[in-house]
Write a protein that holds these residues in place. Sequence first.
Motif, PDB file in Angstrom:
ATOM      1  N   ASP A  60      21.063  12.169  -1.750  1.00 50.85           N
ATOM      2  CA  ASP A  60      19.960  11.488  -1.090  1.00 50.85           C
ATOM      3  C   ASP A  60      18.999  10.934  -2.133  1.00 50.85           C
ATOM      4  O   ASP A  60      18.973  11.394  -3.284  1.00 50.85           O
ATOM      5  CB  ASP A  60      19.207  12.451  -0.162  1.00 50.85           C
ATOM      6  N   ASP A  61      18.178   9.999  -1.719  1.00 49.62           N
ATOM      7  CA  ASP A  61      17.169   9.412  -2.598  1.00 49.62           C
ATOM      8  C   ASP A  61      16.216  10.507  -3.079  1.00 49.62           C
ATOM      9  O   ASP A  61      15.696  11.287  -2.290  1.00 49.62           O
ATOM     10  CB  ASP A  61      16.395   8.334  -1.833  1.00 49.62           C
ATOM     11  N   GLY A  62      15.998  10.591  -4.385  1.00 46.27           N
ATOM     12  CA  GLY A  62      15.088  11.571  -4.974  1.00 46.27           C
ATOM     13  C   GLY A  62      15.659  12.964  -5.117  1.00 46.27           C
ATOM     14  O   GLY A  62      14.968  13.878  -5.540  1.00 46.27           O
ATOM     15  N   GLU A  63      16.926  13.154  -4.807  1.00 42.37           N
ATOM     16  CA  GLU A  63      17.539  14.484  -4.835  1.00 42.37           C
ATOM     17  C   GLU A  63      18.086  14.817  -6.221  1.00 42.37           C
ATOM     18  O   GLU A  63      18.589  13.955  -6.932  1.00 42.37           O
ATOM     19  CB  GLU A  63      18.676  14.531  -3.821  1.00 42.37           C
ATOM     20  N   THR A  64      17.970  16.082  -6.595  1.00 43.61           N
ATOM     21  CA  THR A  64      18.585  16.599  -7.813  1.00 43.61           C
ATOM     22  C   THR A  64      19.563  17.683  -7.410  1.00 43.61           C
ATOM     23  O   THR A  64      19.187  18.619  -6.716  1.00 43.61           O
ATOM     24  CB  THR A  64      17.529  17.188  -8.770  1.00 43.61           C
ATOM     25  N   GLN A  65      20.813  17.533  -7.824  1.00 46.75           N
ATOM     26  CA  GLN A  65      21.820  18.552  -7.557  1.00 46.75           C
ATOM     27  C   GLN A  65      22.292  19.126  -8.880  1.00 46.75           C
ATOM     28  O   GLN A  65      22.294  18.438  -9.903  1.00 46.75           O
ATOM     29  CB  GLN A  65      22.992  17.976  -6.765  1.00 46.75           C
ATOM     30  N   TYR A  66      22.669  20.388  -8.858  1.00 43.06           N
ATOM     31  CA  TYR A  66      23.131  21.105 -10.045  1.00 43.06           C
ATOM     32  C   TYR A  66      24.602  21.427  -9.880  1.00 43.06           C
ATOM     33  O   TYR A  66      25.028  21.939  -8.845  1.00 43.06           O
ATOM     34  CB  TYR A  66      22.312  22.388 -10.239  1.00 43.06           C
ATOM     35  N   ILE A  67      25.384  21.143 -10.929  1.00 42.86           N
ATOM     36  CA  ILE A  67      26.819  21.403 -10.932  1.00 42.86           C
ATOM     37  C   ILE A  67      27.139  22.286 -12.131  1.00 42.86           C
ATOM     38  O   ILE A  67      26.868  21.918 -13.270  1.00 42.86           O
ATOM     39  CB  ILE A  67      27.639  20.095 -11.034  1.00 42.86           C
ATOM     40  N   ARG A  68      27.706  23.444 -11.846  1.00 44.99           N
ATOM     41  CA  ARG A  68      28.100  24.356 -12.920  1.00 44.99           C
ATOM     42  C   ARG A  68      29.544  24.063 -13.296  1.00 44.99           C
ATOM     43  O   ARG A  68      30.437  24.072 -12.444  1.00 44.99           O
ATOM     44  CB  ARG A  68      27.963  25.813 -12.482  1.00 44.99           C
ATOM     45  N   ALA A  69      29.760  23.785 -14.545  1.00 47.50           N
ATOM     46  CA  ALA A  69      31.089  23.505 -15.071  1.00 47.50           C
ATOM     47  C   ALA A  69      31.595  24.751 -15.795  1.00 47.50           C
ATOM     48  O   ALA A  69      30.853  25.375 -16.546  1.00 47.50           O
ATOM     49  CB  ALA A  69      31.029  22.319 -16.026  1.00 47.50           C
ATOM     50  N   THR A  70      32.831  25.094 -15.540  1.00 45.35           N
ATOM     51  CA  THR A  70      33.437  26.251 -16.189  1.00 45.35           C
ATOM     52  C   THR A  70      34.816  25.862 -16.700  1.00 45.35           C
ATOM     53  O   THR A  70      35.311  24.769 -16.426  1.00 45.35           O
ATOM     54  CB  THR A  70      33.568  27.445 -15.219  1.00 45.35           C
ATOM     55  N   VAL A  71      35.432  26.763 -17.423  1.00 43.06           N
ATOM     56  CA  VAL A  71      36.797  26.582 -17.899  1.00 43.06           C
ATOM     57  C   VAL A  71      37.615  27.741 -17.354  1.00 43.06           C
ATOM     58  O   VAL A  71      37.270  28.900 -17.541  1.00 43.06           O
ATOM     59  CB  VAL A  71      36.859  26.553 -19.447  1.00 43.06           C
ATOM     60  N   GLN A  72      38.689  27.388 -16.651  1.00 39.76           N
ATOM     61  CA  GLN A  72      39.609  28.395 -16.132  1.00 39.76           C
ATOM     62  C   GLN A  72      40.868  28.402 -16.988  1.00 39.76           C
ATOM     63  O   GLN A  72      41.162  27.433 -17.680  1.00 39.76           O
ATOM     64  CB  GLN A  72      39.978  28.074 -14.688  1.00 39.76           C
ATOM     65  N   MET A  73      41.603  29.484 -16.905  1.00 40.14           N
ATOM     66  CA  MET A  73      42.809  29.604 -17.709  1.00 40.14           C
ATOM     67  C   MET A  73      43.842  28.576 -17.253  1.00 40.14           C
ATOM     68  O   MET A  73      44.109  28.428 -16.064  1.00 40.14           O
ATOM     69  CB  MET A  73      43.395  31.014 -17.600  1.00 40.14           C
ATOM     70  N   GLY A  74      44.402  27.838 -18.200  1.00 44.00           N
ATOM     71  CA  GLY A  74      45.448  26.858 -17.928  1.00 44.00           C
ATOM     72  C   GLY A  74      46.733  27.255 -18.625  1.00 44.00           C
ATOM     73  O   GLY A  74      46.813  28.303 -19.263  1.00 44.00           O
ATOM     74  N   PHE A  75      47.752  26.381 -18.552  1.00 41.53           N
ATOM     75  CA  PHE A  75      49.037  26.687 -19.176  1.00 41.53           C
ATOM     76  C   PHE A  75      48.920  26.627 -20.697  1.00 41.53           C
ATOM     77  O   PHE A  75      49.261  27.567 -21.389  1.00 41.53           O
ATOM     78  CB  PHE A  75      50.110  25.721 -18.670  1.00 41.53           C
TER      79      PHE A  75
END
Length: 191
Positions: A135-150
Motif C-alpha cells: 500500500d501507499d506509505g507502507e513499509t514491509q520487512y522481509i527476513r532472508a535466510t539460507v537453508q541447506m541445499g544440495f
Amino acid sequence: MRTFIHPLAAGLVGLLAGAASAQTAPTPAPEPASAPAAAAAPATSPPPTTEVAAPAPHATTGAGHIPPPPPGKSQVVFFRTGAYGGAAVWYRVRENGADLGKLTNASYFVAVVDPGPHTFTASTENKTKLKLELDDGETQYIRATVQMGFLVGEPNLAPADQAMFELHYAHMRLAKPPKEAAAKDVDKPAG
C-alpha cells in the motif's frame, strides 16, 4: 568407631534447622478493620483502560531505524541476521530481473518501490519467490535466510516484522547499492 563432623558442616546444619523452624512459626492473623474506618476511606475505581490498536504485522509504526518511504511510494526492508549456517553464501534479490540488492550474512537494504503487487526473487542453485501487495506509505520487512541445499545453501525470503528487524539491527550493516542503480544515480561528466 568415631564420626568426625567438620565445623562448617555443623554450622550449616544449625543454620538450616533455624531457618526451618522460622518458616514453620505461625503468623499472627491480621486484625479486622473497624467499620467506621472502612467507611471513611474513599472508594477508588479502577483506572480507565485504553485500548491501543496493534499495528499491522508487517507495517512500520514510524519509530525505529528505517524512516518512512517517500510520499506516494512503498518500501521493503530485506535483511539477513547473522548466522553461522550459510554465512559464506550470499545472493541478490531481484524484481523482474532488476537487481535490488545483495544480501550477505548480517546485512540489510531498503528497496523503495511503487505501491501495488510485487514479486521478489532470490537464487543460488534454486530460486525462491515472494509475492507482496504493498500500500501507499507502507513499509514491509522481509527476513532472508539460507537453508541447506544440495551443493550451495538455498535462499529463503519470508515476511517478518519491524520488531524482528530492530532486534537484530545493531549486528547488521547496510548493504551497498547495486552497481546498476549506483551508476544511474551518478551524473557523469560528458567527455
